[in-house]
Scaffold this motif. Sequence first.
Motif, PDB file in Angstrom:
ATOM      1  N   UNK A   1       5.910   2.960  12.221  1.00 52.37           N
ATOM      2  CA  UNK A   1       4.628   2.477  12.745  1.00 52.37           C
ATOM      3  C   UNK A   1       3.662   2.035  11.663  1.00 52.37           C
ATOM      4  N   UNK A   2       4.064   2.143  10.408  1.00 47.54           N
ATOM      5  CA  UNK A   2       3.160   1.674   9.360  1.00 47.54           C
ATOM      6  C   UNK A   2       3.022   0.157   9.364  1.00 47.54           C
TER       7      UNK A   2
ATOM      8  N   UNK B   1       0.802  -1.214   0.000  1.00 47.99           N
ATOM      9  CA  UNK B   1       0.000   0.000   0.000  1.00 47.99           C
ATOM     10  C   UNK B   1       0.841   1.272   0.000  1.00 47.99           C
ATOM     11  N   UNK B   2       2.039   1.177   0.545  1.00 48.23           N
ATOM     12  CA  UNK B   2       2.811   2.393   0.766  1.00 48.23           C
ATOM     13  C   UNK B   2       4.295   2.076   0.693  1.00 48.23           C
TER      14      UNK B   2
ATOM     15  N   UNK C   1      -7.297  -1.204  11.535  1.00 50.74           N
ATOM     16  CA  UNK C   1      -7.265  -2.176  10.428  1.00 50.74           C
ATOM     17  C   UNK C   1      -8.599  -2.899  10.303  1.00 50.74           C
TER      18      UNK C   1
ATOM     19  N   UNK D   1      -2.812   5.009   5.196  1.00 49.46           N
ATOM     20  CA  UNK D   1      -2.344   4.630   3.861  1.00 49.46           C
ATOM     21  C   UNK D   1      -3.050   3.380   3.323  1.00 49.46           C
ATOM     22  N   UNK D   2      -3.733   2.649   4.203  1.00 47.24           N
ATOM     23  CA  UNK D   2      -4.395   1.412   3.763  1.00 47.24           C
ATOM     24  C   UNK D   2      -5.807   1.734   3.285  1.00 47.24           C
ATOM     25  N   UNK D   3      -6.121   1.304   2.078  1.00 46.77           N
ATOM     26  CA  UNK D   3      -7.503   1.510   1.623  1.00 46.77           C
ATOM     27  C   UNK D   3      -8.211   0.168   1.573  1.00 46.77           C
TER      28      UNK D   3
ATOM     29  N   UNK E   1      -0.658   4.432  15.256  1.00 44.41           N
ATOM     30  CA  UNK E   1      -0.717   4.472  13.793  1.00 44.41           C
ATOM     31  C   UNK E   1      -2.168   4.368  13.377  1.00 44.41           C
TER      32      UNK E   1
ATOM     33  N   UNK F   1      -3.038   3.978  10.119  1.00 43.49           N
ATOM     34  CA  UNK F   1      -3.087   3.218   8.865  1.00 43.49           C
ATOM     35  C   UNK F   1      -3.900   3.942   7.791  1.00 43.49           C
TER      36      UNK F   1
ATOM     37  N   UNK G   1       2.097  -3.571  10.104  1.00 40.84           N
ATOM     38  CA  UNK G   1       0.868  -4.157  10.661  1.00 40.84           C
ATOM     39  C   UNK G   1       1.189  -5.284  11.641  1.00 40.84           C
TER      40      UNK G   1
END
Lengths: 112, 619
Positions: free
Chosen positions: A77-78, A52-53, B420, B353-355, B349, B351, A80
Amino acid sequence: MPDFGYKISKDRQINFDENSKNLFAEVAMREPSVYRCISCGTCAATCSAAQFTSYSLRKMILLLKRGEDKEVITSVSRCMLCGKCQLACPMGVNTRNLILSIQNAIKKLSHV
Amino acid sequence: MFDWFVLPFTLGLVFLLGFIAWKFTSWIKSLTQEDQEKLVKSLATRKTLVSIREIISESLLHRKIFKTNRMLGYMHMSLAFGWLLLILAGNLESRIFNHGEMGPPYVPIFFRFFHPNPEIFRFHQEFSFLMDLLLVFVLSGVALAYYKRLNSKFLGLKKTTKHVMGDRIALTALWFIFPLRLLAESFSSGAFGGGSFLTSTTGSFLNSFLPSEILYYPFWLAYSSALGMFFVALPFSRYMHIPTETLLIVLRNAGIKEQKSHTGFTDVELNSCSRCGICIDSCQLSSAAAINNVQSVYQLRDIRYNTVDQDRSLNCLMCGRCDQACPVGIDIAAIRQIKRNELNPGMKEEYSYVHPAKAQQADVVYFAGCMSHLTPSIKHSVVQSFKKGGINFWFMDETESICCGRPLLLAGKSEEAKALMQKNKTAIEQSHAKALVTNCPICYKMFKNEYGLDIPVYHHSQYFAGLIENNLMQLEKQNITAVYHDPCELGRGSNVYKEPRKVLNQALTLISAEEEGEKSLCCGGSLGNTTISTEQRNKITQDACDTLLKQNPDVLITSCPLCKKTFQKVSDVPVYDLAEIVNGAIVINTKNKSKANQNSKIIKKELLEEEISNQTYPD
Ligand code: SF4
Ligand code: SF4
Ligand code: SF4
Ligand code: SF4
Ligand code: SF4
């Protein structure tokens, strides 16, 4: 300036007198397996976040070792914490704890 | 009836009762409102009877410890039940003697001091006999406790718990109480007569070379002091479990459970741990990886005394084996999780950036999970089986996979996990599916318990079992023997044991493993533990694999991608996921037997090729 079709890149020298390696030292103390990393990039290739990034554990480890903490601080921290990198890593780096340790260490050092 | 020596006992008892009353009140006060109402409603109902029965069978008779080990059970029972009987019988004796009057609480305890050779009353001989008998019963438990310190294997424990200060004082007092009682009563008997087979015998023996008239008083004083010391030390030691466990049973029967954060119930559970150490032996960190300071008994102790640290709290596989073994039934995993949430460090975080995935309309949403993307043969098999079964499904994380959030949750990052979860939930809801199927038990547990979805969530083993039951899918039995490994998150974690076996029994011959079902071992790959090193993990995996393969099966089967990936590193036989077996054994058209046979042969060959490629490259 005339356009030569290329630019002069910014200076990429790393000045170890200015860069502090405190963050790396703190991280390495918490998760010594970081020393095993051979920068193979398997972790980044399998990474869930990287779909995603821009996110690469391999790069983060390199930056940390050089004391280039800025990018590490903004992106660590991105993750998961899914653990794919840990199963993929050929050197047995304890990646999930490494990432948690980086987060911990950043928090600790920014308080000092 | 009074003598100065009763003071240590009496003051100790007053202190203890006051302390317990204060603690119980404050714990009940810090329950949630809802739980308090539950408690009030449960009082004086049938639940009270259930509680009483359970208190007798667990707190006094220690039925569950008996099941673990007879000797250990006897030790706990003789101390708890024996002591209670001693108190009850003493009370009865002194009541009869005093014509029904109770008097102060120390009278029955020190009855033999005040009435060494009781002026004849009804049944006095029987009582003397009974009291001596009970004393022998308790003393035998004390003897076992001495022996346990010296040689714990005898009582079925590989390791005994290390003690804190309060424990040592209370334990020392406890060790002395009953021998001192024996000596005090014996000296009284030696000096003034009375007693029965035990006390009068030892009494006359001691009297033959010691001055009983001088010694009896100091020994009664010592006995009273040992009791007083025990009572004062009890609240600060593990023996607090004795009163607390009764409260725990009452609360539990009222339907009160652990919440997401620390409540009064957590305190009650923490104090109910007797530090019996049974959980240490069930922990593979201790048996396979030589990690000896993180087990539940220590975790609970550290939380109780506020000395817990993050590393130790994260150093646990969250496998649930200790939960399963704990005779008190403490919800250990929930407490550890609460602590992890509290200690959660690091950075937040969102997130952003997550779609979320672009939803497709389908009957069934299939979620493979991150780990299945590392074991592509599993997701491939699920997809193939769905296609063969004609199921209208949407493979939700086929290209971009968002983690279900459980690994974050387990690390104590519940807020991050929620971010998430929201993404996944949105996509699932938009698909308007009627069911969610996943082949990852970690994801399964998460979707089922944390997401709050409106549709049912199935593990693939359950879904396949359903299809087979409704004759929508048939499997062909192959001539293979297999051992099935119960993944922690699926078995103990979600109570799914039957369905995988139901499916597998159609396709091959299952042989039972040494540790299976509720006692199943953890593969060592668990995402619940971040602290442990790769080498320590490997030791656990090797150990678990050796145990599973003792019966020499042709293949090892699991139903979790992480377990498969973990066992593959060390297993001598091929490791498959249930999905791969199903896919290899599906009979598409039962009427056309030859085609089906042909089909299954091809699939068998596929499996074999995969097995070879599995061994060459990790998939
Ligand atoms: S996979 Fe392991 S060794 Fe390779 S770059 Fe990542 S951490 Fe380093
Ligand atoms: S744990 Fe983090 S770094 Fe590793 S693969 Fe998953 S998202 Fe990427
Ligand atoms: S947690 Fe349970 S098994 Fe472990 S020491 Fe406490 S009471 Fe015993
Ligand atoms: S959950 Fe498993 S790893 Fe953790 S303490 Fe209990 S038995 Fe040990
Ligand atoms: S629980 Fe594990 S396997 Fe399932 S999606 Fe999350 S990281 Fe992946």
